[in-house]
Design a protein around this motif. Structure first.
Motif, PDB file in Angstrom:
ATOM      1  N   TRP A  65       0.790  -1.224   0.000  1.00 28.00           N
ATOM      2  CA  TRP A  65       0.000   0.000   0.000  1.00 28.00           C
ATOM      3  C   TRP A  65       0.829   1.285   0.000  1.00 28.00           C
ATOM      4  N   LYS A  66       2.135   1.204   0.220  1.00 31.23           N
ATOM      5  CA  LYS A  66       3.026   2.375   0.172  1.00 31.23           C
ATOM      6  C   LYS A  66       2.548   3.516   1.083  1.00 31.23           C
ATOM      7  N   VAL A  67       2.100   3.152   2.276  1.00 29.57           N
ATOM      8  CA  VAL A  67       1.504   4.146   3.174  1.00 29.57           C
ATOM      9  C   VAL A  67       2.538   5.162   3.654  1.00 29.57           C
ATOM     10  N   LYS A  68       3.659   4.689   4.171  1.00 25.83           N
ATOM     11  CA  LYS A  68       4.683   5.613   4.652  1.00 25.83           C
ATOM     12  C   LYS A  68       5.305   6.396   3.502  1.00 25.83           C
ATOM     13  N   GLU A  69       5.508   5.735   2.366  1.00 24.57           N
ATOM     14  CA  GLU A  69       6.114   6.396   1.217  1.00 24.57           C
ATOM     15  C   GLU A  69       5.323   7.618   0.767  1.00 24.57           C
ATOM     16  N   TRP A  70       3.988   7.532   0.814  1.00 26.26           N
ATOM     17  CA  TRP A  70       3.149   8.625   0.333  1.00 26.26           C
ATOM     18  C   TRP A  70       2.446   9.365   1.464  1.00 26.26           C
ATOM     19  N   ASP A  98      -4.513  18.043   6.649  1.00 23.04           N
ATOM     20  CA  ASP A  98      -3.893  18.384   5.367  1.00 23.04           C
ATOM     21  C   ASP A  98      -3.086  17.233   4.779  1.00 23.04           C
ATOM     22  N   ALA A  99      -2.300  16.565   5.614  1.00 24.68           N
ATOM     23  CA  ALA A  99      -1.366  15.551   5.143  1.00 24.68           C
ATOM     24  C   ALA A  99      -1.928  14.142   5.337  1.00 24.68           C
ATOM     25  N   CYS A 100      -1.850  13.324   4.293  1.00 25.11           N
ATOM     26  CA  CYS A 100      -2.216  11.913   4.408  1.00 25.11           C
ATOM     27  C   CYS A 100      -1.207  11.227   5.322  1.00 25.11           C
ATOM     28  N   GLY A 101      -1.673  10.240   6.090  1.00 23.73           N
ATOM     29  CA  GLY A 101      -0.790   9.586   7.039  1.00 23.73           C
ATOM     30  C   GLY A 101      -1.022   8.094   7.118  1.00 23.73           C
ATOM     31  N   LEU A 102      -0.723   7.525   8.284  1.00 27.71           N
ATOM     32  CA  LEU A 102      -0.756   6.084   8.466  1.00 27.71           C
ATOM     33  C   LEU A 102      -2.174   5.564   8.698  1.00 27.71           C
ATOM     34  N   TRP A 103      -2.364   4.311   8.354  1.00 20.71           N
ATOM     35  CA  TRP A 103      -3.578   3.577   8.695  1.00 20.71           C
ATOM     36  C   TRP A 103      -3.214   2.097   8.766  1.00 20.71           C
ATOM     37  N   GLU A 154      -5.308  -4.279   4.628  1.00 20.88           N
ATOM     38  CA  GLU A 154      -4.312  -4.185   5.683  1.00 20.88           C
ATOM     39  C   GLU A 154      -3.054  -3.550   5.110  1.00 20.88           C
ATOM     40  N   SER A 155      -2.562  -2.511   5.761  1.00 17.20           N
ATOM     41  CA  SER A 155      -1.362  -1.848   5.261  1.00 17.20           C
ATOM     42  C   SER A 155      -0.092  -2.562   5.682  1.00 17.20           C
ATOM     43  N   TYR A 200      -4.931  16.977  -3.194  1.00 13.48           N
ATOM     44  CA  TYR A 200      -4.600  16.538  -4.552  1.00 13.48           C
ATOM     45  C   TYR A 200      -4.789  15.043  -4.769  1.00 13.48           C
ATOM     46  N   ASP A 201      -4.729  14.250  -3.687  1.00  9.03           N
ATOM     47  CA  ASP A 201      -4.803  12.797  -3.824  1.00  9.03           C
ATOM     48  C   ASP A 201      -5.177  12.208  -2.476  1.00  9.03           C
ATOM     49  N   GLY A 202      -4.785  10.970  -2.202  1.00  6.54           N
ATOM     50  CA  GLY A 202      -5.163  10.334  -0.950  1.00  6.54           C
ATOM     51  C   GLY A 202      -4.140   9.360  -0.429  1.00  6.54           C
ATOM     52  N   GLY A 203      -2.852   9.701  -0.545  1.00  5.78           N
ATOM     53  CA  GLY A 203      -1.798   8.857  -0.013  1.00  5.78           C
ATOM     54  C   GLY A 203      -1.620   7.566  -0.790  1.00  5.78           C
ATOM     55  N   GLY A 204      -0.969   6.587  -0.130  1.00  4.78           N
ATOM     56  CA  GLY A 204      -0.723   5.304  -0.783  1.00  4.78           C
ATOM     57  C   GLY A 204      -1.998   4.581  -1.153  1.00  4.78           C
ATOM     58  N   LEU A 205      -3.072   4.808  -0.395  1.00  5.74           N
ATOM     59  CA  LEU A 205      -4.333   4.153  -0.707  1.00  5.74           C
ATOM     60  C   LEU A 205      -4.861   4.619  -2.057  1.00  5.74           C
ATOM     61  N   SER A 206      -4.740   5.913  -2.344  1.00  2.00           N
ATOM     62  CA  SER A 206      -5.192   6.417  -3.648  1.00  2.00           C
ATOM     63  C   SER A 206      -4.217   6.051  -4.756  1.00  2.00           C
ATOM     64  N   ASP A 207      -2.925   6.002  -4.435  1.00  3.30           N
ATOM     65  CA  ASP A 207      -1.936   5.635  -5.444  1.00  3.30           C
ATOM     66  C   ASP A 207      -2.159   4.216  -5.939  1.00  3.30           C
ATOM     67  N   MET A 208      -2.357   3.285  -5.007  1.00  2.00           N
ATOM     68  CA  MET A 208      -2.438   1.871  -5.371  1.00  2.00           C
ATOM     69  C   MET A 208      -3.863   1.331  -5.439  1.00  2.00           C
ATOM     70  N   GLY A 209      -4.827   2.067  -4.855  1.00  4.57           N
ATOM     71  CA  GLY A 209      -6.173   1.540  -4.713  1.00  4.57           C
ATOM     72  C   GLY A 209      -6.836   1.089  -5.994  1.00  4.57           C
ATOM     73  N   GLN A 210      -6.770   1.916  -7.038  1.00  2.46           N
ATOM     74  CA  GLN A 210      -7.461   1.519  -8.264  1.00  2.46           C
ATOM     75  C   GLN A 210      -6.766   0.352  -8.948  1.00  2.46           C
TER      76      GLN A 210
END
Length: 369
Positions: free
Chosen positions: A138-143, A227-232, A248-249, A187-197
């Protein structure tokens, strides 16, 4: 415009950053013209298709403008930044008779998994797990975005106001734009938006959920920054028939025990061992053989064929809207920190004004849907 039998040619590129534009022109060659305003580029009559690779807060507006201009569209994921935009894109593509394919082709390799779900050999309801153990990063920390920074001067080559476009004005900081924009809700939604679709589209297709959405969403995550996307850690999305997606991240909080978390799908009649949307085996083993006796699902149309035949491709705006809705619902639950109830038909949260404000976000003037 491409002649019959000739390979496609890139005739125009557009970017609000002069350095990026210059690099694109150098790569494409002298026959290509550069633009800083996508509207001027869309005015050209010799362009057949448009590839949208902007940050997601621009996707819906450019998709709609491209459809109005008579262009077919290949749009990078995620299709939209918020749920309401999806129906506006669907309406525009239908109204102007255009073709749109989302920039992920995962469902084209998920026919075997689709047949397995459609056969009913797993029973119902089924729980599907989207986690590092089943092949999903999910690249959560990365994004994740930065929560404290000092404003900086805007680089002279960047038209920052146009880069922001419909997004709220925030002082410039290098991490908010270009490669790291994914870390900010504007602009987006963190790793969840990057990889979700990438992840949701083939699984939604496999589960037979292309025309609906979950009704209950619950997230396990720390309090979200405004403002900033974070961990889940975990998100659960449950459909009205009991089918459940568990995300699960693996990057925050606890995870499911190994004896449960390793399965891609679990139903009352069996379990599927899989990796990144592919079924590798089943328990009991004969489930895979039973599923193979059922007919294959209809073949999906790719973008090139869709442009030629005017049939909508596999990743068309309707199904892409439903798959991107999954990631938006997940992020809304993460941001609000409570269980949510969603109406898939009305595409809104039942009696929940706070959640619905994240379904239909305002755009900065003069931009609007």
């Amino acid at each position: 415009m491409n002649e019959e039998g000739k390979p496609p040619r890139t005739l125009a590129v557009c970017d609000v950053d002069k350095k990026h534009l210059a690099a694109a022109l150098k790569k494409t060659g002298r026959a290509c013209e550069g633009y800083s305003d996508f509207r001027q580029m869309l005015d050209r009559k010799d362009l057949d298709t448009i590839h949208i690779a902007t940050p997601p807060h621009w996707h819906s507006l450019i998709c709609i403008a491209a459809a109005q201009a008579g262009k077919d569209i290949l749009c990078e994921k995620p299709l939209t930044r918020f749920i309401r935009e999806g129906q506006a894109v669907i309406d525009a593509v239908e109204r102007y008779g255009r073709v749109l394919q989302i920039g992920t082709y995962g469902r084209f390799g998920a026919q075997k998994l689709r047949k397995l779900f459609a056969s009913g050999v797993l029973g119902s309801p089924v729980t599907v797990r989207v986690s590092p153990r089943t092949g999903y990063n999910w690249k959560v920390k990365e994004w994740s975005g930065k929560t404290s920074y000092k404003p900086e001067p805007v680089p002279p080559e960047l038209d920052y106001d146009f880069w922001l476009g419909p997004a709220p004005f925030k002082p410039y900081f290098w991490h908010r734009v270009h490669a790291s924009f994914r870390g900010y809700w504007d602009y987006d939604g963190g790793g969840l938006s990057d990889m979700g679709q990438h992840y949701f589209d083939p699984l939604q297709y496999a589960m037979g959920k292309d025309e609906t959405s979950p009704v209950e969403i619950e997230a396990y995550a720390p309090p979200a920054h405004p403002d900033a996307c974070g961990l889940w850690g975990r998100v659960s999305l449950k459909y009205d028939d009991g089918t459940t997606l568990i995300l699960e991240s693996g990057e925050w909080g606890d995870v499911e025990p190994e004896e449960v978390g390793k399965y891609l799908a679990i139903g009352p009649k069996g379990k599927i061992v899989g990796h990144y949307g592919s079924a590798k085996g089943s328990e009991p083993a004969e489930l895979m053989e039973q599923a193979n006796r059922f007919p294959d699902p209809p073949a999906l149309v790719n973008f090139e064929t869709a442009v030629k035949t005017r049939r909508q491709p596999g990743g068309n705006p309707s199904v892409s809207h439903r798959s991107v809705t999954l990631l938006h619902l997940s992020n809304i639950a993460i941001r609000l920190g409570r269980k949510l109830t969603y109406d898939p038909l009305k595409q809104e949260f039942a009696g929940d004004d706070q959640a619905n404000r994240l379904v239909d976000l305002p755009m900065r003037a003069p931009w609007h849907l």
